[in-house]
Design an enzyme around this catalytic site. Structure first.
Site, PDB file in Angstrom:
ATOM      1  N   TYR A  23      28.319  33.125  37.116  1.00  0.00           N
ATOM      2  CA  TYR A  23      28.565  34.458  36.547  1.00  0.00           C
ATOM      3  C   TYR A  23      30.061  34.729  36.567  1.00  0.00           C
ATOM      4  CZ  TYR A  23      28.535  39.532  35.878  1.00  0.00           C
ATOM      5  OH  TYR A  23      28.758  40.803  35.404  1.00  0.00           O
TER       6      TYR A  23
ATOM      7  N   LYS B  84      37.294  41.655  43.864  1.00  0.00           N
ATOM      8  CA  LYS B  84      36.537  42.077  45.049  1.00  0.00           C
ATOM      9  C   LYS B  84      37.418  42.317  46.291  1.00  0.00           C
ATOM     10  CE  LYS B  84      32.193  40.944  43.020  1.00  0.00           C
ATOM     11  NZ  LYS B  84      31.652  39.859  42.227  1.00  0.00           N
TER      12      LYS B  84
ATOM     13  N   ASP C 143      37.076  30.565  39.242  1.00  0.00           N
ATOM     14  CA  ASP C 143      36.728  31.977  39.378  1.00  0.00           C
ATOM     15  C   ASP C 143      36.460  32.241  40.849  1.00  0.00           C
ATOM     16  OD1 ASP C 143      35.771  34.514  39.402  1.00  0.00           O
ATOM     17  OD2 ASP C 143      34.372  34.260  37.724  1.00  0.00           O
TER      18      ASP C 143
HETATM   19  C1  PLP Z   1      31.772  39.932  40.612  1.00  0.00           C
HETATM   20  C2  PLP Z   1      32.216  38.763  39.855  1.00  0.00           C
HETATM   21  C3  PLP Z   1      32.899  38.875  38.628  1.00  0.00           C
HETATM   22  C4  PLP Z   1      33.077  40.194  37.928  1.00  0.00           C
HETATM   23  O1  PLP Z   1      33.861  41.094  38.633  1.00  0.00           O
HETATM   24  P1  PLP Z   1      33.743  42.674  38.274  1.00  0.00           P
HETATM   25  O2  PLP Z   1      34.791  43.302  39.129  1.00  0.00           O
HETATM   26  O3  PLP Z   1      32.336  43.049  38.618  1.00  0.00           O
HETATM   27  O4  PLP Z   1      34.010  42.796  36.827  1.00  0.00           O
HETATM   28  C5  PLP Z   1      33.404  37.735  38.046  1.00  0.00           C
HETATM   29  N1  PLP Z   1      33.232  36.535  38.606  1.00  0.00           N
HETATM   30  C6  PLP Z   1      32.565  36.376  39.767  1.00  0.00           C
HETATM   31  C7  PLP Z   1      32.439  35.016  40.364  1.00  0.00           C
HETATM   32  C8  PLP Z   1      32.015  37.480  40.413  1.00  0.00           C
HETATM   33  O5  PLP Z   1      31.306  37.312  41.528  1.00  0.00           O
END
Ligand code: PLP
Length: 425
Positions: free
Chosen positions: A144, A267, A239
């Site tokens: 994701y 995060k 990511d």
């Molecule tokens: C949470 C998450 C996102 C998206 O971040 P948001 O601040 O919710 O837009 C992208 N990549 C990963 C791996 C994530 O866990």
């Protein structure tokens, strides 16, 4: 568990908010429950509107690594807020946070702040495409990367096909530029490079997958992806929105000793405020406007309040070095849960790295989306609801990661294991 106000609040919310929630998984649909509404939080605890208290293992999906309402973070945020909350003009804090990120990541020379992880991914993809002049991107099934159009793509029939949109509203023309491979499957990535090599701008991957539940990379998997990108002059994007500052002070790339070309962050670096960032080699980052031609912007990017919370969080992680302790405590919790479930002959597997883990209700190893999908999600829902009733808040889906914070102690872990002992699944 009292649930009167929560139920009413959910009814009211559904009248004016689609599904009653501002992010779908919060609706608790996949665990067969209705959402609780949170009134406040402190340390490892959430308190709902009905006055129930829960030990929190979701931690706002990862950011709250210091626990909720951390004293130092709050005091720093208050200090900044009293001087104004947004200027849309540079502040020294932005450089300070950028310096902290640059010094924590060997692969990052420069970093641009944005307001969410999704935005960070959007920017990284545009940079990779702009820098290579290519359009296609490889992502992994079950990975994701936020709700970016190009990433809301699932495997069509057969794993070698081009992606198909996984949500209405995503143009098939976008999805066709996203190629999919199973996580941990180097051969599949090799096949994609063989067929589309000189069209592939980037490979984007969660170096530790967190969004199909926690799934660890097999030994050398990330190294092989790195070499394939080198051979084909494609950009490797890690990511690390979840994994940054979660496993160690730095990213999963620090732990696995692999340098991506670009990294997306989020995060934890916002300490509970909306934030995201993309960083990488200066040669690529300099292609962003205003120095370069690749456009990217944001009204609230580098917002002083978010940045202050991020700095205050990273400072504490850097000085208190909590990672070994977090790892040990999380191991104790996972060992305890395993002992209880084994005692009840309930098939399960726990994937864990540091303070991040997922309990899968399955008897086979979970190494990719396919094996994760074989889990008994009914049983997970049952587990979630019973734990909630015993004052333990878990992620409301089988396919998410659990997190611990520095505010969790042996006492909370003991309570959680005891609750697991009372489960009837
Ligand atoms: C949470 C998450 C996102 C998206 O971040 P948001 O601040 O919710 O837009 C992208 N990549 C990963 C791996 C994530 O866990």
């Amino acid at each position: 568990m009292k649930n009167h106000k929560n139920a009413q609040l959910f009814k009211n919310a559904q009248q004016v908010i689609p599904g009653g929630v501002n992010s779908p998984v919060r609706a608790f649909k996949s665990v067969g429950a209705e959402p609780i509404f949170i009134k406040k939080a402190k340390g490892p605890f959430l308190y709902d509107e009905d006055g129930n208290r829960y030990i929190d293992y979701c931690l706002s999906w990862g950011p709250m690594i210091l626990g909720h309402a951390d004293k130092y973070v709050l005091s720093e945020v208050k200090k900044v807020m009293s001087k104004g909350t947004s200027y849309g003009i540079p502040t020294a804090g932005e450089t300070q946070l950028a310096e902290m990120i640059v010094s924590a990541f060997d692969s990052i020379d420069k970093v641009r702040m944005v307001s969410s992880g999704t935005e960070a991914v959007m920017t990284a993809l545009r940079l990779a495409r702009g820098a290579t002049g290519r359009d296609k991107v490889i992502k992994f099934i079950g990975g994701y990367h936020g709700h970016v159009d190009h990433m809301l793509v699932s495997a069509g029939s057969g794993l070698m096909t081009l992606g198909t949109p996984s949500s209405p509203g995503v143009p098939a023309d976008f999805a066709k530029n996203t190629l999919l491979a199973p996580y941990n499957d180097v051969e599949a990535v090799m096949r994609l490079f063989k067929e589309y090599g000189d069209q592939i701008a980037a490979v984007i991957i969660e170096p530790v997958a967190g969004n199909m539940g926690t799934v660890l990379p097999k030994p050398y998997f990330l190294n092989e992806i790195r070499s394939l990108c080198n051979q084909n002059k494609s950009i490797l994007i890690f990511d690390e929105v979840i994994s940054c500052f979660r496993l160690c002070y730095g990213g999963a790339q620090t732990q696995y000793k692999i340098k991506p070309d670009l990294t997306t962050l989020g995060k934890i670096i916002g300490g509970g405020f909306p934030i995201g960032a993309v960083g990488g080699k200066a040669s690529i980052m300099n292609k962003l406007s205003p120095d370069g031609a690749i456009y990217q912007a944001g009204t609230l990017s580098g917002n002083p309040v978010c940045v202050a919370a991020g700095i205050a969080t990273l400072k504490q992680l850097e000085t208190s070095k909590p990672y070994r302790k977090l790892d040990k405590l999380t191991k104790t919790l996972c060992d305890g849960i395993t002992e209880q479930l084994t005692g009840k002959s309930i098939p399960h597997k726990i994937n864990r790295i540091g303070s991040m883990f997922t309990l899968f209700f399955t008897d086979c190893e979970v190494t990719d989306f396919d094996t994760a999908s074989k889990c008994d999600t009914e049983r997970y829902g049952n587990y979630f609801r019973q734990m909630l009733n015993m004052g333990i808040y878990l992620p409301p889906s089988q396919f998410e990661a659990n997190f611990l914070s520095t505010a969790h102690t042996k006492k909370h872990i003991g309570k959680t294991i005891k609750a697991a002992g009372k489960l009837r699944l």
